[in-house]
Design an enzyme around this catalytic site. Structure first.
Site, short mmCIF file in Angstrom:
data_model
loop_
_atom_site.label_atom_id
_atom_site.label_comp_id
_atom_site.label_asym_id
_atom_site.label_seq_id
_atom_site.Cartn_x
_atom_site.Cartn_y
_atom_site.Cartn_z
N SER A 148 0.84 -1.20 0.00
CA SER A 148 0.00 0.00 0.00
C SER A 148 0.87 1.24 0.00
CB SER A 148 -0.90 0.03 1.24
OG SER A 148 -1.58 1.27 1.33
N TYR A 169 -0.67 -0.93 10.93
CA TYR A 169 -0.91 -1.10 9.50
C TYR A 169 0.10 -0.37 8.63
CZ TYR A 169 -3.13 -1.09 4.95
OH TYR A 169 -3.36 -1.25 3.61
#
Length: 246
Positions: A148, A169
């Site tokens: 990401s 994350y």
């Protein structure tokens, strides 16, 4: 794009971006193996894609459980004898039931951070290690890690960036792109292509369906890199618009 039929494994392939990756690969005529934490989930998704004409099977594969990983690798070895493309798609944003405050710098909970890393980083390493012997039997092996741009150091260092802060994350995706480079460098002599992709902000369970892109859009970059020719790039980080800043 490589059009020769191949055998591809998609972890976390029963829903969201993973399911769409599996669907698009099946539509291209490839044999697809959907890995999911439970066999029923994997087989339910596979059955839907078979009904649409795809050559798809499901296997139980929990990326945080080495016994599950090893059993899946053995199942695929016995049935197919090799693996051409491994798509490490399984990922989480937080520990189920946990308050997201555990990922904020002022109130961080190391156990919650560790929980995310177990799937997003250590799971990728465990799965990749287990399937390398099968990838080495392929004429054109490829590994695709779904990362990401949230983990991009260029983006994180921009204080005007409005992406959320998350001690679990965000750094897990930074680590995953670094892991991708380590594998790309370490395996270049064997002709195994290893690349990271960013699907963008996709409407999935991971973000409580706040995403603005469809799973089909999010899958495009992974499908492209999973089907590159054997002389294609390695050690890259891209989305469907091109290179992503490290």
């Amino acid at each position: 794009m490589n059009t020769t039929p191949m055998i591809a494994l998609v972890t976390g392939g029963n829903k969201g971006i993973g399911r769409e990756i599996a669907s698009q690969l099946a539509d291209l005529g490839h044999t697809v193996i959907i890995g999911a934490r439970g066999l029923e989930r994997a087989e339910a998704a596979a059955a839907e894609l078979r009904a649409a004409g795809g050559d798809v099977i499901g296997v139980a594969l929990d990326v945080t459980d080495q016994a599950s990983i090893d059993a899946a690798a053995e199942t695929i070895r016995v049935r197919f004898g090799r693996l051409d493309s491994l798509i490490n798609n399984a990922g989480i944003s937080h520990q189920p039931g946990a308050d997201f405050s555990g990922q904020l710098p002022a109130s961080g909970d190391v156990d919650q951070v560790r929980f995310v890393f177990e799937t997003n980083v250590f799971g990728v390493i465990s799965v990749t290690g287990a399937f390398l012997p099968l990838l080495r039997l392929s004429a054109a092996p490829r590994i695709v890690n779904v990362s990401s741009s949230a983990g991009s150091l260029a983006a994180i260092s921009d204080f005007a960036n409005t992406d959320p802060i998350g001690l679990g994350y965000v750094p897990s995706k930074t680590a995953l792109t670094a892991v991708t480079l380590m594998y790309a460098r370490g395996l270049v002599g064997e002709g195994i292509l290893v690349n990271a992709v960013c699907p963008g902000f996709v409407d999935t369970d991971l973000n409580n369906h706040r995403g603005v892109r469809t799973p089909a859009q999010g899958a495009a970059s992974a499908v492209r890199m999973a089907t590159i020719k054997k002389d294609g790039p390695t050690g890259t980080f891209t989305d469907d618009a091109g290179p992503v800043a490290w």
